[in-house]
Design a protein around this motif. Structure first.
Motif, PDB file in Angstrom:
ATOM      1  N   GLU A   1       0.828  -1.206   0.000  1.00 17.21           N
ATOM      2  CA  GLU A   1       0.000   0.000   0.000  1.00 17.21           C
ATOM      3  C   GLU A   1       0.862   1.255   0.000  1.00 17.21           C
ATOM      4  OE1 GLU A   1      -2.229  -3.418   1.004  1.00 17.21           O
ATOM      5  OE2 GLU A   1      -0.438  -2.637   2.022  1.00 17.21           O
ATOM      6  N   ASP A   2       1.961   1.225   0.771  1.00 20.79           N
ATOM      7  CA  ASP A   2       2.882   2.365   0.797  1.00 20.79           C
ATOM      8  C   ASP A   2       3.482   2.625  -0.580  1.00 20.79           C
ATOM      9  OD1 ASP A   2       2.608   2.737   3.565  1.00 20.79           O
ATOM     10  OD2 ASP A   2       4.268   1.387   4.039  1.00 20.79           O
ATOM     11  N   LEU A   3       3.954   1.549  -1.207  1.00 16.17           N
ATOM     12  CA  LEU A   3       4.571   1.698  -2.525  1.00 16.17           C
ATOM     13  C   LEU A   3       3.567   2.182  -3.562  1.00 16.17           C
ATOM     14  CD1 LEU A   3       7.081  -1.238  -3.139  1.00 16.17           C
ATOM     15  CD2 LEU A   3       7.570   1.204  -3.043  1.00 16.17           C
ATOM     16  N   ASP A   4       2.371   1.647  -3.493  1.00 14.31           N
ATOM     17  CA  ASP A   4       1.326   2.092  -4.427  1.00 14.31           C
ATOM     18  C   ASP A   4       1.079   3.589  -4.285  1.00 14.31           C
ATOM     19  OD1 ASP A   4       1.117  -0.495  -5.251  1.00 14.31           O
ATOM     20  OD2 ASP A   4      -0.885  -0.855  -4.418  1.00 14.31           O
TER      21      ASP A   4
ATOM     22  N   ARG B   1       5.015  -3.591  -5.486  1.00 15.20           N
ATOM     23  CA  ARG B   1       3.788  -2.861  -5.771  1.00 15.20           C
ATOM     24  C   ARG B   1       2.700  -3.840  -6.181  1.00 15.20           C
ATOM     25  NH1 ARG B   1       5.322   1.278 -10.358  1.00 15.20           N
ATOM     26  NH2 ARG B   1       3.131   1.886 -10.117  1.00 15.20           N
ATOM     27  N   SER B   2       1.460  -3.404  -6.088  1.00 18.56           N
ATOM     28  CA  SER B   2       0.341  -4.235  -6.527  1.00 18.56           C
ATOM     29  C   SER B   2       0.237  -4.218  -8.044  1.00 18.56           C
ATOM     30  CB  SER B   2      -0.973  -3.725  -5.930  1.00 18.56           C
ATOM     31  OG  SER B   2      -1.344  -2.485  -6.526  1.00 18.56           O
ATOM     32  N   HIS B   3      -0.414  -5.226  -8.592  1.00 25.16           N
ATOM     33  CA  HIS B   3      -0.629  -5.280 -10.039  1.00 25.16           C
ATOM     34  C   HIS B   3      -1.433  -4.068 -10.499  1.00 25.16           C
ATOM     35  CE1 HIS B   3       0.215  -9.786 -10.869  1.00 25.16           C
ATOM     36  NE2 HIS B   3       0.913  -9.375  -9.830  1.00 25.16           N
ATOM     37  N   GLN B   4      -2.445  -3.704  -9.722  1.00 20.85           N
ATOM     38  CA  GLN B   4      -3.315  -2.611 -10.149  1.00 20.85           C
ATOM     39  C   GLN B   4      -2.560  -1.295 -10.230  1.00 20.85           C
ATOM     40  OE1 GLN B   4      -6.613  -3.044 -11.234  1.00 20.85           O
ATOM     41  NE2 GLN B   4      -6.038  -1.020 -12.056  1.00 20.85           N
ATOM     42  N   SER B   5      -1.679  -1.051  -9.267  1.00 27.60           N
ATOM     43  CA  SER B   5      -0.874   0.169  -9.287  1.00 27.60           C
ATOM     44  C   SER B   5      -0.010   0.219 -10.544  1.00 27.60           C
ATOM     45  CB  SER B   5       0.020   0.227  -8.042  1.00 27.60           C
ATOM     46  OG  SER B   5       0.964   1.273  -8.138  1.00 27.60           O
ATOM     47  N   ILE B   6       0.580  -0.909 -10.875  1.00 28.24           N
ATOM     48  CA  ILE B   6       1.454  -0.970 -12.061  1.00 28.24           C
ATOM     49  C   ILE B   6       0.642  -0.796 -13.341  1.00 28.24           C
ATOM     50  CG2 ILE B   6       2.951  -2.506 -13.398  1.00 28.24           C
ATOM     51  CD1 ILE B   6       3.885  -3.626 -10.636  1.00 28.24           C
TER      52      ILE B   6
END
Length: 606
Positions: A268-271, A328-333
């Protein structure tokens, strides 16, 4: 809200209705508002927390007035020399001055001083007197302890001593800078900020410290290489966020205190970090100067994670990002990919999706998540740990999702594949799709060497492992009916490599039919285990002696052997072979490296 660059002058501040900054960020790099640049991440994070932040990029350090153009900041001055240590940025491994700098407008060198953190911090202290000065970034991070400096060829004090900064933030810094900034906002004096993870400070009194490790002083490690190696070993082992302890190193009558590393950022932080409103380009003031070349490598690349458990000795990543993978999450990417597709310059090609090692997406084992990384053991070297989790499914799923984004034609993987980890995967599914979809004619890999005694010091897999990878790579490509090649990165003069090891590598290159256009001569940069070996002649893990090629002559011979086909290297290669008793490699048969040449006599010891 319309996105805009952060203020770089008083006019920008007035346009925002600001009379005073909360934080001034001084950067050795040009201002590029992209998450591949540390100054962009830190300033955008502070902005998101409600702080007023301005940036002075590459100020003229000869005149203190250039540091005052936006007035005195309320809470502090943040300083980073840039994405690369300023000495590495300025000098080649042979200590020759570079003329170019891809982090500067027009690619021109000379826009930042040597030891930029020290120079900028002293100028900031001169300009703003009692305002806190805080160091961050790679230069400060890797020079936080007493450290061997290749350019001075001596041990230098902690950069905190020479910069006279109040605090040093090491590592990636996001969690730490937010904690420090909020403490300052709520009235905490910078001299009282002593317990924040991811920070270093100087003090005259350690009486209140508990549960710390006292390592040898600057004076001791400067005069005793064995003590230097032993102290480095402690530093190396205590860089885990879960298990790391406070480290204290005396400097004269003062003490350098390193608090444990900051806790890992969550997904969540990275996103959140990568979703900040970056302009994703250099500041428009650089357009007339030719732009900033460094953006070209990263503009259409995706950072998917941080950290690396590869354990290469010549890499200082353990000292900066750490060995634990943070993803990171897939969605963020996918959201970032969709942003790239909208860019007018996007041609359908994602240049890279990865991190320090592309095919690491998860923690190397379950134990790591609760107990931290092992202090005296590597995940992959000298062989795979029995607890190692080998799984490419998440990365493969991510690449498939990116390929499906409308507007994306091709997704490349260029940030490096750890080939031994790839071979440990019982499934070939990822390997096959890597070759089928994510390579453009050639894959760059980093065996670095082929001599097992050198590879052991490098922390790299043995030659047989690389040979297995090469065979499997070409077998898969053959089945796919693709003619794709491997481009191996090779390194000369690493600790452990004598002239015989260099000849062994040259013979391997001969048998491969490969003609390397570029090879890397080992560069002793701050923070790496290999640099400790280079300086001390000892492997700090075992305290065994290590052969170190140090003279300009020997380094030139080893480098020339890797490019023995280049006519300008003939005399050096001839000298290396004759002095080593390998005249059998001078001849006309297929095993020869070079042919005899009239007028070139065998080298004889004087």
């Amino acid at each position: 809200m319309t996105r805009s660059f952060l203020p770089v002058n008083k006019k920008d501040m007035m346009n925002r209705g600001w009379e005073q900054l909360d934080f001034l960020f001084i950067s050795g790099d040009a201002y590029v508002d992209h998450p591949s640049f540390g100054h962009a991440i830190i300033t955008r994070l502070l902005e998101a927390e409600g702080f007023k932040v301005g940036i002075i990029a590459q100020p003229d350090w000869n005149d203190v007035e250039n540091f005052k153009i936006m007035g005195t900041p309320r809470f502090g001055v943040l300083i980073s020399s840039g994405n690369i240590d300023s000495m590495v940025n300025h000098y080649t491994v042979s200590k020759k001055k570079r003329s170019d700098d891809c982090y500067t407008p027009g690619g021109k060198g000379g826009k930042r001083p040597d030891r930029a953190d020290i120079v900028y911090a002293n100028r900031a202290r001169e300009a703003f007197k009692n305002i806190p000065v805080i160091l961050g970034g790679i230069e400060g991070s890797l020079r936080r302890f007493a450290h061997y400096d290749y350019w001075d060829d001596k041990v230098r004090r902690s950069i905190l001593m020479d910069s006279k900064a109040d605090l040093l933030i090491y590592g990636m810094g996001e969690k730490t800078i937010l904690e420090v900034a909020n403490l300052l906002r709520y009235g905490k004096d910078i001299k009282e900020i002593r317990n924040t993870r991811g920070t270093c400070y100087l003090t005259n009194n350690i009486g209140e410290l508990k549960d710390y490790i006292l390592i040898d002083s600057f004076e001791e490690v400067s005069n005793d290489k064995k003590k230097y190696a032993l102290s480095y070993k402690v530093q190396y082992e205590e860089q885990d966020a879960i298990s790391g302890k406070v480290i204290v190193q005396p400097h004269g009558d003062r003490f350098l205190v390193q608090n444990p590393p900051a806790l890992h950022v969550t997904t969540e932080d990275l996103d959140r970090i990568y979703d900040l409103p970056y302009m994703r380009k250099p500041h428009h003031m650089y357009e007339r100067l030719g732009g900033v070349p460094a953006i070209e490598e990263v503009k259409f690349s995706i950072t998917s994670h941080r950290g690396c458990f590869g354990g290469c000795s010549f890499c200082a990543l353990n000292f900066h990002q750490g060995r634990t993978i943070q993803s990171r999450s897939h969605q963020s990417i996918i959201n970032e990919v969709k942003e790239l597709v909208k860019d007018d310059d996007f041609k359908g090609y994602i240049h890279d999706v990865g991190g320090p090692t592309a095919n690491f997406r998860e923690a190397s084992c379950h134990k790591q998540k609760t107990h931290g990384v092992c202090k005296n053991k590597q995940c992959l070297h000298p062989e795979a740990c029995k607890n190692l989790i080998v799984d490419h499914r998440d990365y493969l799923k991510l690449l498939r999702e990116i390929r499906e984004v409308p507007g994306v034609k091709k997704v490349f993987v260029r940030s490096g594949i750890r080939y031994d980890y790839l071979l440990y995967d019982k499934s070939d599914e990822f390997f096959k799709e890597l070759c089928k979809y994510h390579i453009s004619g050639q894959l760059k890999v980093a065996p670095e060497h082929v001599s097992d005694r050198v590879l052991e010091k490098m922390g790299k897999p043995g030659r047989k492992t690389y040979d297995r990878f090469v065979k499997k790579y070409y077998d898969i490509n053959k089945k796919l009916n693709k003619k794709q090649f491997l481009v191996p990165y090779l390194m000369s003069s690493h600790p452990g490599s004598d002239i015989y090891a260099a000849i062994e590598l040259a013979e391997y290159i001969r048998d491969l039919g490969y003609n390397p256009e570029q090879v890397q001569d080992f560069y002793p940069t701050p923070g790496s285990l290999s640099t400790c070996m280079y300086y001390t002649g000892l492997d700090p893990r075992t305290m065994e002696e290590v052969y170190v090629p140090k003279t300009h002559n020997e380094k030139a011979l080893q480098r020339a052997l890797l490019q023995y086909r280049d006519p300008k290297n003939y005399k050096l290669v001839h000298k290396a072979l004759t002095m080593s008793g390998r005249n059998d490699l001078i001849g006309y048969d297929k095993n020869s490296l070079i042919k005899p040449q009239r007028g070139v006599k065998p080298w004889n010891k004087p």
